[in-house]
Motif scaffolding. Structure first.
Motif, PDB file in Angstrom:
ATOM      1  N   UNK A   1       0.839  -1.207   0.000  1.00 51.98           N
ATOM      2  CA  UNK A   1       0.000   0.000   0.000  1.00 51.98           C
ATOM      3  C   UNK A   1       0.871   1.253   0.000  1.00 51.98           C
ATOM      4  N   UNK A   2       0.286   2.346  -0.405  1.00 52.21           N
ATOM      5  CA  UNK A   2       1.018   3.601  -0.441  1.00 52.21           C
ATOM      6  C   UNK A   2       0.439   4.518  -1.486  1.00 52.21           C
ATOM      7  N   UNK A   3       1.183   5.561  -1.813  1.00 52.24           N
ATOM      8  CA  UNK A   3       0.720   6.509  -2.814  1.00 52.24           C
ATOM      9  C   UNK A   3       0.780   5.890  -4.207  1.00 52.24           C
ATOM     10  N   UNK A   4       0.181   6.574  -5.171  1.00 50.25           N
ATOM     11  CA  UNK A   4       0.227   6.124  -6.560  1.00 50.25           C
ATOM     12  C   UNK A   4       1.665   6.013  -7.047  1.00 50.25           C
ATOM     13  N   UNK A   5       2.529   6.896  -6.577  1.00 50.19           N
ATOM     14  CA  UNK A   5       3.924   6.913  -6.995  1.00 50.19           C
ATOM     15  C   UNK A   5       4.773   5.878  -6.271  1.00 50.19           C
ATOM     16  N   UNK A   6       4.456   5.577  -5.008  1.00 51.35           N
ATOM     17  CA  UNK A   6       5.353   4.782  -4.174  1.00 51.35           C
ATOM     18  C   UNK A   6       4.891   3.345  -3.935  1.00 51.35           C
ATOM     19  N   UNK A   7       3.600   3.079  -3.983  1.00 50.62           N
ATOM     20  CA  UNK A   7       3.109   1.750  -3.662  1.00 50.62           C
ATOM     21  C   UNK A   7       3.201   0.787  -4.842  1.00 50.62           C
ATOM     22  N   UNK A   8       2.877  -0.467  -4.565  1.00 52.99           N
ATOM     23  CA  UNK A   8       2.772  -1.502  -5.606  1.00 52.99           C
ATOM     24  C   UNK A   8       1.497  -2.274  -5.319  1.00 52.99           C
ATOM     25  N   UNK A   9       0.415  -1.881  -5.979  1.00 55.37           N
ATOM     26  CA  UNK A   9      -0.891  -2.464  -5.663  1.00 55.37           C
ATOM     27  C   UNK A   9      -1.847  -2.224  -6.825  1.00 55.37           C
ATOM     28  N   UNK A  10      -2.930  -2.988  -6.836  1.00 55.43           N
ATOM     29  CA  UNK A  10      -3.981  -2.809  -7.843  1.00 55.43           C
ATOM     30  C   UNK A  10      -5.254  -3.475  -7.343  1.00 55.43           C
ATOM     31  N   UNK A  11      -6.344  -3.155  -7.993  1.00 58.46           N
ATOM     32  CA  UNK A  11      -7.638  -3.731  -7.672  1.00 58.46           C
ATOM     33  C   UNK A  11      -8.582  -3.524  -8.829  1.00 58.46           C
TER      34      UNK A  11
END
Length: 243
Positions: A133-143
């Protein structure tokens, strides 16, 4: 380093904490002798209180960390299973990035996510299991509604995956390799079609014997010889989860 090896980290697979060695060069040992020395020098002290040191302290040869964590090692068989399952028809539990410039890296991130041990369920997706989780720039996630830059962008994905992460940073670790012959099933190849230094495509190796790759945009299989241009590669290694 200067024709010698330097121990930078000892990873105790069955324990819930990790230690970084003091920076020092050592002579070459036989494997058994080296293992005994490491076990003796870094034997676990369960009464020890662990803290998270700053980068400045670490650079000043601070020798002990860190936060309790678990490494989830990458399963090449799970990765290939997922890639083969969704190569033609995407996983509708995730968003479709095709209209935003291409779904190739979104698909590759999903393969890694599943290979690290996540379940292909809405529960794991919404709870960001094996994601960062994190910001759009820093995280690695999707849904179902979208994903982060590191999840879906070819260049950002590579930079995020291959950049140094401290021992207390959650997320995936990978090993960059120098040729397709060193790539394992479930490994990642990126292609710079124009040889201009800008990589535009991400694909997943699903058959090491035939060098067969799965990809999205278009959703299909292709073989190594069909990809023209400069290439780079990495093998996913493990996902570090901070407890």
């Amino acid at each position: 380093m200067e024709d010698g090896w330097k121990i930078t980290e000892h990873d105790y697979e069955d324990l819930s904490f990790y230690e970084i060695s003091k920076e020092k060069l050592i002579r070459e040992f036989q494997p058994k002798e080296l293992a005994e020395m490491i076990d003796q020098e870094f034997s676990p002290d369960l009464k020890k209180e662990y803290k998270n040191f700053s980068d400045v302290e670490l650079k000043n040869n601070v020798g002990i960390l860190s936060l309790p964590a678990v490494n989830h090692y990458y399963s090449t068989s799970r990765a290939v299973e997922y890639a083969n399952k969704y190569v033609y028809n995407r996983n509708t539990k995730f968003y479709d990035a095709t209209s935003g410039g291409g779904d190739c890296t979104n698909f590759a991130s999903q393969v890694l996510w599943y290979g690290f041990g996540a379940n292909d369920t809405m529960n794991d997706i919404l709870n960001k299991v094996m994601m960062v989780p994190g910001s759009y720039e820093e995280g690695w996630y999707a849904g179902p509604g979208g994903g982060s830059k590191n999840w879906e962008s070819v260049e950002a994905f590579w930079t995020y995956m291959t950049s140094f992460k401290s021992i207390d940073t959650p997320g995936p670790r990978v090993v960059v390799v120098d040729s397709v012959n060193s790539l394992d099933n479930g490994g990642i190849m990126q292609i710079d079609f124009s040889n201009d230094g800008r990589f535009e495509h991400t694909v997943i190796l699903v058959d090491k014997t035939t060098l067969k790759f799965a990809q999205h945009t278009p959703n299909t299989y292709r073989y190594y010889q069909e990809y023209t241009g400069a290439k780079r590669y990495f093998n996913p290694y493990y996902f570090r989860e901070i407890e």
